[in-house]
Structures are given as structure tokens and as C-alpha cells.
Design an enzyme around this catalytic site. Structure first.
Site, PDB file in Angstrom:
ATOM      1  N   ASP A  15       0.841  -1.198   0.000  1.00 14.52           N
ATOM      2  CA  ASP A  15       0.000   0.000   0.000  1.00 14.52           C
ATOM      3  C   ASP A  15       0.878   1.250   0.000  1.00 14.52           C
ATOM      4  OD1 ASP A  15      -2.172  -1.652   0.128  1.00 14.52           O
ATOM      5  OD2 ASP A  15      -2.705  -1.168   2.201  1.00 14.52           O
ATOM      6  N   LYS A  42      -6.429  -7.154   0.973  1.00 14.98           N
ATOM      7  CA  LYS A  42      -7.481  -7.616   1.880  1.00 14.98           C
ATOM      8  C   LYS A  42      -7.113  -8.937   2.543  1.00 14.98           C
ATOM      9  CE  LYS A  42     -11.732  -6.634   1.314  1.00 14.98           C
ATOM     10  NZ  LYS A  42     -11.734  -5.447   2.179  1.00 14.98           N
ATOM     11  N   GLU A 140     -10.208 -10.501  -4.196  1.00  6.75           N
ATOM     12  CA  GLU A 140      -9.094  -9.827  -4.867  1.00  6.75           C
ATOM     13  C   GLU A 140      -8.135 -10.819  -5.520  1.00  6.75           C
ATOM     14  OE1 GLU A 140      -8.630  -5.530  -2.615  1.00  6.75           O
ATOM     15  OE2 GLU A 140      -7.326  -7.173  -1.974  1.00  6.75           O
ATOM     16  N   LEU A 213     -22.419  -0.996   7.293  1.00  9.49           N
ATOM     17  CA  LEU A 213     -22.896   0.324   6.890  1.00  9.49           C
ATOM     18  C   LEU A 213     -21.987   1.439   7.395  1.00  9.49           C
ATOM     19  CD1 LEU A 213     -26.638  -0.303   7.824  1.00  9.49           C
ATOM     20  CD2 LEU A 213     -25.643  -0.434   5.536  1.00  9.49           C
ATOM     21  N   GLY A 214     -20.710   1.128   7.621  1.00  7.41           N
ATOM     22  CA  GLY A 214     -19.777   2.154   8.087  1.00  7.41           C
ATOM     23  C   GLY A 214     -20.202   2.736   9.420  1.00  7.41           C
ATOM     24  N   ASP A 239      -8.708   7.199   9.495  1.00  4.58           N
ATOM     25  CA  ASP A 239      -8.553   6.538   8.199  1.00  4.58           C
ATOM     26  C   ASP A 239      -9.391   5.266   8.204  1.00  4.58           C
ATOM     27  OD1 ASP A 239      -7.727   5.422   5.806  1.00  4.58           O
ATOM     28  OD2 ASP A 239      -5.652   5.102   6.408  1.00  4.58           O
ATOM     29  N   ALA A 242      -8.750   0.079   6.312  1.00  9.86           N
ATOM     30  CA  ALA A 242      -8.782  -1.351   6.625  1.00  9.86           C
ATOM     31  C   ALA A 242      -9.870  -1.724   7.625  1.00  9.86           C
ATOM     32  CB  ALA A 242      -7.424  -1.798   7.152  1.00  9.86           C
ATOM     33  N   ALA A 243     -10.829  -0.838   7.838  1.00  5.97           N
ATOM     34  CA  ALA A 243     -11.860  -1.115   8.837  1.00  5.97           C
ATOM     35  C   ALA A 243     -12.650  -2.378   8.509  1.00  5.97           C
ATOM     36  CB  ALA A 243     -12.805   0.078   8.955  1.00  5.97           C
ATOM     37  N   GLY A 244     -12.981  -2.549   7.238  1.00  3.54           N
ATOM     38  CA  GLY A 244     -13.723  -3.738   6.839  1.00  3.54           C
ATOM     39  C   GLY A 244     -12.936  -5.014   7.050  1.00  3.54           C
ATOM     40  N   ASP A 245     -11.625  -4.952   6.851  1.00  2.00           N
ATOM     41  CA  ASP A 245     -10.784  -6.125   7.069  1.00  2.00           C
ATOM     42  C   ASP A 245     -10.697  -6.469   8.551  1.00  2.00           C
ATOM     43  OD1 ASP A 245     -10.297  -6.214   4.334  1.00  2.00           O
ATOM     44  OD2 ASP A 245      -8.511  -4.961   4.487  1.00  2.00           O
TER      45      ASP A 245
END
Length: 299
Positions: A15, A42, A140, A213-214, A239, A242-245
Site C-alpha cells: 500500500d 485484503k 481480490e 454500513l460504516g 482513516d 482497513a476497517a472492513g478487514d
């Protein structure tokens, strides 16, 4: 409590992260403030997140023969992930160009590199999947690879958690092997063709699903049970990359530890919240103590 054994099948990227007060519009150049180079992807993110959340984890994926590949292997291994099965493909590693705005929003361009070559799982790789308590996979890497891993997991009684990201067509054969689907609004719409406020539509595809849904939390849906809304944990956002990961990995770990899935989603929400407090992907992934602290915080 027995440690959860997680197998992650997915991508590894380097990244390249730049920050600015606002993201550039098409054709616009903006002056940034900071730059960091961090391991990501991911798959690698979720493998590191699973270890930090308390699991043991084996990572199945591919890196390039370039300098990025050397760094990726070293960093992922140093995080405590088993990389014995991590392949090296001739050519470039996957690279993600990440721009982060002042409000924590991001725009990401990914060039897959070696991730595209991650096909034809070997018997040793399939055995690593079968030996796990939970398989975690994303999209991915080639979907054929994910399908093969999911079918091997299903044959061995290993639970299959699919984070269907990025949004792309998912074959029926793969969906039939999924125990728990994790998607955001864009990915849910791509799979169902229905509005994002209809999470139950996901149950036409899989027996259980989480719609994230964030900042508005998540919905957990399961066949023959009422839908449950899990609120987001309120924190100062730096930031969201990577929250979803962090969420998906923590969810898999908690489920593997035997928690009820609604509780597991709450714990995963705490992991996602802990992640967004820091800049970057892998370096922001929270440790178990951070997740527990936010999980136990009064609502």
C-alpha cells in the site's frame, strides 16, 4: 478458551498511502501532507487482523519476485502469520495506491500483480484450509481459487466466511459453500440487485449475512430469525482504509471461539472502530485488548 485456527485465502499488496486535506477530483492535483508505504491487501490485512484478534492464522496467497514481495513476506511473517504456503510469482507484487482525505475517506486503485497468478491450489494448500476452524476469503484473487478453497473447507466441516469484496459476480457454486457472507452496501447491491436497505435479500443466496454500513453500524440477518441491527462504536475517525478487514477478521475469530453470531458482530464492530483511529491498513489493525476495550464500553 481454545484458540481459533483461521485460514485466509486472499491478496497481498504493498500500500502506497498519501494523505491530503481533500481528495483530488478528476484532472486535479492537490498538495498532500504525509506518505507511508505499508503492507496491505485484503487477504494479508485479514490474516494479520485475525492474529491480533487472538487467532492462529495461515495465509494462502502470492507475492511477486520484486522488492515489494520481499518486504511483504517479512512484514506478514513478523506479524505472527504462518506464511509457509505463501507463493512467489515471477514479476510484480500487487500494489494499492491509497489516497486519504481529511475526513478519513479514501480512494484506492489496486493493480493485482502476483495476486492474479494465484490459481490451482495444491494439495498442501487445500490441507491447510481443511485443518482450520474458519476459512476467510475475499475476491481480490481469482474467484476460481476462492471457490476451490471454499469447497475444500465445506468438505472438511470448516466454516466459510466470504467477504465478497470488491464487488464482482460470484458463482452459485461458491455461494452454496458459504456459511457467512460479509458485504457493504455496494457489494450487496451487486449480488442481489436490491436496495441496500433490504439486507434480508442476501438470504436468497446464503444462510447468514452481515451488511456493513460504516458509521451506521451493521445488519446481521439469518434465515428464520429476525434481522438484528448492530450500532457502530463511536470514535474519532482518522482513516477507514482497513476497517472492513478488521471487522471481517474479528467476526471470524469470535465465531470460531464459539460466540453467538450477534455477539460476534458486536465484537467485530468494536474491531472496525478501533482500526479507524489510526492511519494506514496493516499498522492500524487492532489487537485484542483494543477490541475488548471498545466492546465493553457502555453504549
Amino acid at each position: 478458551m481454545q484458540q481459533t485456527r483461521v485460514a485466509v485465502v486472499g491478496s497481498a499488496n504493498m500500500d502506497l498511502v498519501g494523505t491530503a486535506a481533500a481528495l483530488p477530483r478528476p484532472g486535479e492535483t492537490v498538495l498532500g501532507s504525509d506518505f507511508v508505504m505499508l503492507p496491505g491487501g485484503k487477504g494479508a490485512n485479514q490474516a494479520v487482523a485475525a492474529v491480533r484478534a487472538g487467532a492462529s492464522c495461515v495465509f494462502l496467497g502470492a507475492i511477486g519476485s520484486d522488492a515489494f514481495g520481499v518486504t511483504l513476506r517479512a512484514r506478514i511473517t513478523a506479524a505472527g502469520v504462518d506464511t509457509a504456503h505463501l507463493r512467489v510469482e515471477y514479476g510484480s507484487s500487487g500494489v494499492a495506491l491509497v489516497m486519504v482525505g481529511g475526513a478519513g475517506e479514501n480512494a484506492i486503485l489496486v493493480t493485482p500483480g502476483a495476486n492474479e497468478a494465484f490459481t490451482g491450489l495444491t494439495e498442501d494448500e487445500l490441507a491447510a484450509v481443511r485443518e482450520a476452524d474458519v476459512l476467510v476469503a475475499q475476491l481480490e484473487v481469482p474467484v476460481e481459487t476462492v471457490t476451490a478453497a471454499a469447497l475444500a473447507a465445506r468438505s472438511a466441516g470448516t466454516r466459510v466466511v466470504l467477504n465478497a469484496a470488491p464487488a464482482r459476480p460470484v458463482p452459485a457454486e461458491l455461494l452454496a459453500a458459504v456459511d457467512l457472507l460479509v458485504v457493504n452496501e455496494t457489494e450487496a447491491h451487486a449480488l442481489t440487485g436490491r436496495a441496500a436497505d433490504e439486507p434480508a435479500a442476501l438470504l436468497d443466496l446464503v444462510p447468514r449475512a452481515v451488511l456493513t454500513l460504516g458509521g451506521h453500524g451493521a445488519w446481521y440477518v439469518e434465515r428464520d430469525r429476525p434481522a438484528v441491527h448492530v450500532p457502530a462504536v463511536k470514535v474519532d475517525v482518522v482513516d477507514t482504509t482497513a476497517a472492513g478487514d478488521a471487522f471481517t477478521a474479528a467476526l471470524a475469530v469470535a465465531w470460531g471461539e464459539g460466540r453467538e453470531l450477534v455477539e460476534a458482530v458486536h465484537w467485530a464492530a468494536a474491531a472496525g472502530a478501533a482500526c479507524v483511529r489510526k492511519l494506514g491498513a496493516s499498522v492500524a489493525l487492532p489487537r485484542r485488548v483494543e477490541i475488548d476495550e471498545l466492546f465493553s464500553r457502555p453504549a
